[in-house]
Scaffold this active site. Structure first.
Site, PDB file in Angstrom:
ATOM      1  N   LYS A  42     -30.812  19.848 -64.060  1.00 21.61           N
ATOM      2  CA  LYS A  42     -31.746  18.731 -64.174  1.00 21.61           C
ATOM      3  C   LYS A  42     -32.473  18.479 -62.855  1.00 21.61           C
ATOM      4  O   LYS A  42     -33.461  17.778 -62.823  1.00 21.61           O
ATOM      5  CB  LYS A  42     -31.009  17.425 -64.525  1.00 21.61           C
ATOM      6  CG  LYS A  42     -30.081  17.469 -65.664  1.00 21.61           C
ATOM      7  CD  LYS A  42     -29.443  16.039 -65.811  1.00 21.61           C
ATOM      8  CE  LYS A  42     -28.038  16.181 -66.268  1.00 21.61           C
ATOM      9  NZ  LYS A  42     -27.330  14.888 -66.285  1.00 21.61           N
ATOM     10  N   GLU A  96     -37.119  25.609 -58.754  1.00 26.16           N
ATOM     11  CA  GLU A  96     -35.780  25.069 -58.469  1.00 26.16           C
ATOM     12  C   GLU A  96     -35.887  23.935 -57.457  1.00 26.16           C
ATOM     13  O   GLU A  96     -36.840  23.867 -56.678  1.00 26.16           O
ATOM     14  CB  GLU A  96     -34.891  26.181 -57.882  1.00 26.16           C
ATOM     15  CG  GLU A  96     -33.771  26.638 -58.796  1.00 26.16           C
ATOM     16  CD  GLU A  96     -32.610  25.649 -58.967  1.00 26.16           C
ATOM     17  OE1 GLU A  96     -32.818  24.424 -58.876  1.00 26.16           O
ATOM     18  OE2 GLU A  96     -31.497  26.123 -59.202  1.00 26.16           O
ATOM     19  N   ASP A 100     -29.195  26.741 -52.465  1.00 28.17           N
ATOM     20  CA  ASP A 100     -28.039  26.379 -51.638  1.00 28.17           C
ATOM     21  C   ASP A 100     -27.166  27.627 -51.446  1.00 28.17           C
ATOM     22  O   ASP A 100     -27.551  28.518 -50.695  1.00 28.17           O
ATOM     23  CB  ASP A 100     -27.309  25.221 -52.329  1.00 28.17           C
ATOM     24  CG  ASP A 100     -26.207  24.598 -51.496  1.00 28.17           C
ATOM     25  OD1 ASP A 100     -26.367  24.456 -50.283  1.00 28.17           O
ATOM     26  OD2 ASP A 100     -25.165  24.230 -52.069  1.00 28.17           O
ATOM     27  N   LYS A 128     -31.417  25.777 -48.156  1.00 32.00           N
ATOM     28  CA  LYS A 128     -30.325  25.455 -47.228  1.00 32.00           C
ATOM     29  C   LYS A 128     -29.636  26.774 -46.856  1.00 32.00           C
ATOM     30  O   LYS A 128     -28.551  27.093 -47.356  1.00 32.00           O
ATOM     31  CB  LYS A 128     -29.348  24.512 -47.945  1.00 32.00           C
ATOM     32  CG  LYS A 128     -28.610  23.551 -47.018  1.00 32.00           C
ATOM     33  CD  LYS A 128     -27.471  22.887 -47.746  1.00 32.00           C
ATOM     34  CE  LYS A 128     -27.846  21.618 -48.475  1.00 32.00           C
ATOM     35  NZ  LYS A 128     -26.662  20.985 -49.115  1.00 32.00           N
ATOM     36  N   PHE A 151     -25.428  17.277 -47.273  1.00 29.45           N
ATOM     37  CA  PHE A 151     -25.633  16.982 -48.688  1.00 29.45           C
ATOM     38  C   PHE A 151     -26.812  16.032 -48.848  1.00 29.45           C
ATOM     39  O   PHE A 151     -26.827  14.945 -48.278  1.00 29.45           O
ATOM     40  CB  PHE A 151     -24.375  16.384 -49.304  1.00 29.45           C
ATOM     41  CG  PHE A 151     -24.413  16.400 -50.789  1.00 29.45           C
ATOM     42  CD1 PHE A 151     -24.136  17.568 -51.493  1.00 29.45           C
ATOM     43  CD2 PHE A 151     -24.763  15.267 -51.504  1.00 29.45           C
ATOM     44  CE1 PHE A 151     -24.195  17.606 -52.873  1.00 29.45           C
ATOM     45  CE2 PHE A 151     -24.830  15.288 -52.889  1.00 29.45           C
ATOM     46  CZ  PHE A 151     -24.548  16.458 -53.576  1.00 29.45           C
ATOM     47  N   VAL A 152     -27.804  16.456 -49.587  1.00 24.22           N
ATOM     48  CA  VAL A 152     -29.025  15.661 -49.730  1.00 24.22           C
ATOM     49  C   VAL A 152     -29.175  15.128 -51.154  1.00 24.22           C
ATOM     50  O   VAL A 152     -28.688  15.738 -52.107  1.00 24.22           O
ATOM     51  CB  VAL A 152     -30.284  16.473 -49.331  1.00 24.22           C
ATOM     52  CG1 VAL A 152     -30.249  16.813 -47.851  1.00 24.22           C
ATOM     53  CG2 VAL A 152     -30.427  17.751 -50.157  1.00 24.22           C
ATOM     54  N   ASP A 158     -28.917  14.887 -57.028  1.00 23.31           N
ATOM     55  CA  ASP A 158     -27.981  13.789 -57.303  1.00 23.31           C
ATOM     56  C   ASP A 158     -26.699  13.857 -56.510  1.00 23.31           C
ATOM     57  O   ASP A 158     -26.321  14.894 -55.985  1.00 23.31           O
ATOM     58  CB  ASP A 158     -27.593  13.826 -58.787  1.00 23.31           C
ATOM     59  CG  ASP A 158     -26.646  14.988 -59.098  1.00 23.31           C
ATOM     60  OD1 ASP A 158     -27.010  16.142 -58.813  1.00 23.31           O
ATOM     61  OD2 ASP A 158     -25.523  14.743 -59.594  1.00 23.31           O
ATOM     62  N   ARG A 164     -31.173  10.476 -58.305  1.00 22.49           N
ATOM     63  CA  ARG A 164     -32.207  11.434 -58.699  1.00 22.49           C
ATOM     64  C   ARG A 164     -33.598  10.798 -58.689  1.00 22.49           C
ATOM     65  O   ARG A 164     -34.604  11.470 -58.500  1.00 22.49           O
ATOM     66  CB  ARG A 164     -31.943  11.973 -60.115  1.00 22.49           C
ATOM     67  CG  ARG A 164     -30.712  12.857 -60.248  1.00 22.49           C
ATOM     68  CD  ARG A 164     -30.743  13.543 -61.610  1.00 22.49           C
ATOM     69  NE  ARG A 164     -29.474  14.147 -61.990  1.00 22.49           N
ATOM     70  CZ  ARG A 164     -29.079  15.375 -61.651  1.00 22.49           C
ATOM     71  NH1 ARG A 164     -29.851  16.119 -60.896  1.00 22.49           N
ATOM     72  NH2 ARG A 164     -27.917  15.858 -62.066  1.00 22.49           N
TER      73      ARG A 164
HETATM   74  P1  IMP Z   1     -26.464  26.757 -55.561  1.00 19.95           P
HETATM   75  O1  IMP Z   1     -25.297  26.440 -54.682  1.00 19.95           O
HETATM   76  O2  IMP Z   1     -27.584  27.388 -54.775  1.00 19.95           O
HETATM   77  O3  IMP Z   1     -26.071  27.567 -56.735  1.00 19.95           O
HETATM   78  O4  IMP Z   1     -27.009  25.370 -56.078  1.00 19.95           O
HETATM   79  C1  IMP Z   1     -26.501  24.835 -57.267  1.00 19.95           C
HETATM   80  C2  IMP Z   1     -27.015  23.471 -57.539  1.00 19.95           C
HETATM   81  O5  IMP Z   1     -26.226  22.570 -56.781  1.00 19.95           O
HETATM   82  C3  IMP Z   1     -28.444  23.157 -57.154  1.00 19.95           C
HETATM   83  O6  IMP Z   1     -29.374  23.548 -58.108  1.00 19.95           O
HETATM   84  C4  IMP Z   1     -28.361  21.652 -57.026  1.00 19.95           C
HETATM   85  O7  IMP Z   1     -28.550  21.052 -58.289  1.00 19.95           O
HETATM   86  C5  IMP Z   1     -26.970  21.426 -56.501  1.00 19.95           C
HETATM   87  N1  IMP Z   1     -26.969  21.195 -55.043  1.00 19.95           N
HETATM   88  C6  IMP Z   1     -26.824  22.083 -54.046  1.00 19.95           C
HETATM   89  N2  IMP Z   1     -26.907  21.493 -52.837  1.00 19.95           N
HETATM   90  C7  IMP Z   1     -27.108  20.176 -53.099  1.00 19.95           C
HETATM   91  C8  IMP Z   1     -27.287  19.013 -52.257  1.00 19.95           C
HETATM   92  O8  IMP Z   1     -27.317  19.039 -51.007  1.00 19.95           O
HETATM   93  N3  IMP Z   1     -27.463  17.844 -52.918  1.00 19.95           N
HETATM   94  C9  IMP Z   1     -27.463  17.736 -54.262  1.00 19.95           C
HETATM   95  N4  IMP Z   1     -27.330  18.785 -55.072  1.00 19.95           N
HETATM   96  C10 IMP Z   1     -27.139  19.996 -54.491  1.00 19.95           C
HETATM   97 MG    MG Z   2     -30.651  22.640 -59.591  1.00 19.88          MG
END
Ligand code: IMP
Ligand code: MG
Length: 178
Positions: A42, A96, A100, A128, A151-152, A158, A164
């Site tokens: 989302k 996206e 992260d 990130k 963490f943002v 969220d 959000r």
């Molecule tokens: P990934 O770790 O790149 O697979 O990211 C997975 C998902 O985690 C992202 O699409 C976000 O929805 C969530 N996410 C990652 N880092 C953050 C953050 O700093 N704040 C909030 N959500 C995050």
């Molecule tokens: Mg996401």
């Protein structure tokens, strides 16, 4: 809400400036290509709506919802909701909120590649890089802002499904986690 924000990392004005720039670049690059913009729910919802509203060429939109089991590898992700448009031989852009660890983008990218699109690119608002899983090979073609390893929240992102709706991206105060 706002009282739980320690500091604003990216202001609403900065985000909207970037959105405008992305929409212009995408409208130029995909002119005559009838692209499909796919949002990963989302977190992307704000960014997605703002970008596509400013796209000036014919395009289609679609959404995916994937879920991961916390603390596990991308192999433990699943598609909760797949795209509904046939993307074979189409030009597809994944939008996206944040790149992260990269596990979800890697999973999404591979999943969509199996459907044999004519091209597949990635546009992420935030990156990130310090958190990237070394096993992730996928790269983002468009990156809005690089953020530190914090963490943002806000603008779709969220904490426990809250924040959000904030129009900016910020860092939470430690006490807001408790
Ligand atoms: P990934 O770790 O790149 O697979 O990211 C997975 C998902 O985690 C992202 O699409 C976000 O929805 C969530 N996410 C990652 N880092 C953050 C953050 O700093 N704040 C909030 N959500 C995050
Ligand atoms: Mg996401």
């Amino acid at each position: 809400m706002k009282e739980n924000i320690q500091r604003v990392l990216i202001s609403e004005a900065q985000i909207q400036e970037k959105v405008k720039q992305f929409a212009k670049e995408l409208s130029e690059e995909y002119a005559g290509k009838d692209p499909i913009f796919v949002g990963v729910l989302k977190g992307v919802v704000m960014f997605f709506g703002d970008v596509v509203k400013q796209i000036t060429i014919p395009c289609q939109i679609d959404f995916m919802w994937i879920s991961s089991y916390k603390g596990t590898e991308s192999s433990h992700m699943e598609v909760k909701r797949d795209v509904s448009v046939d993307i074979k031989d189409r030009h597809v852009v994944i939008l996206e909120d944040i790149f992260d660890t990269g596990n979800s983008l890697e999973f999404t990218y591979k999943h969509l590649m199996e459907k044999q699109p004519a091209s597949l690119k990635i546009c992420t608002l935030l990156d990130k890089p310090e958190r990237r899983n070394p096993a992730v090979t996928v790269k983002a073609d468009y990156v809005g802002f690089t953020v530190p390893d914090e963490f943002v929240v806000g603008y779709g992102l969220d904490f426990n499904e809250y924040y959000r709706n904030l129009p900016f991206v910020g860092v939470l105060k430690p006490e807001a986690y408790q």
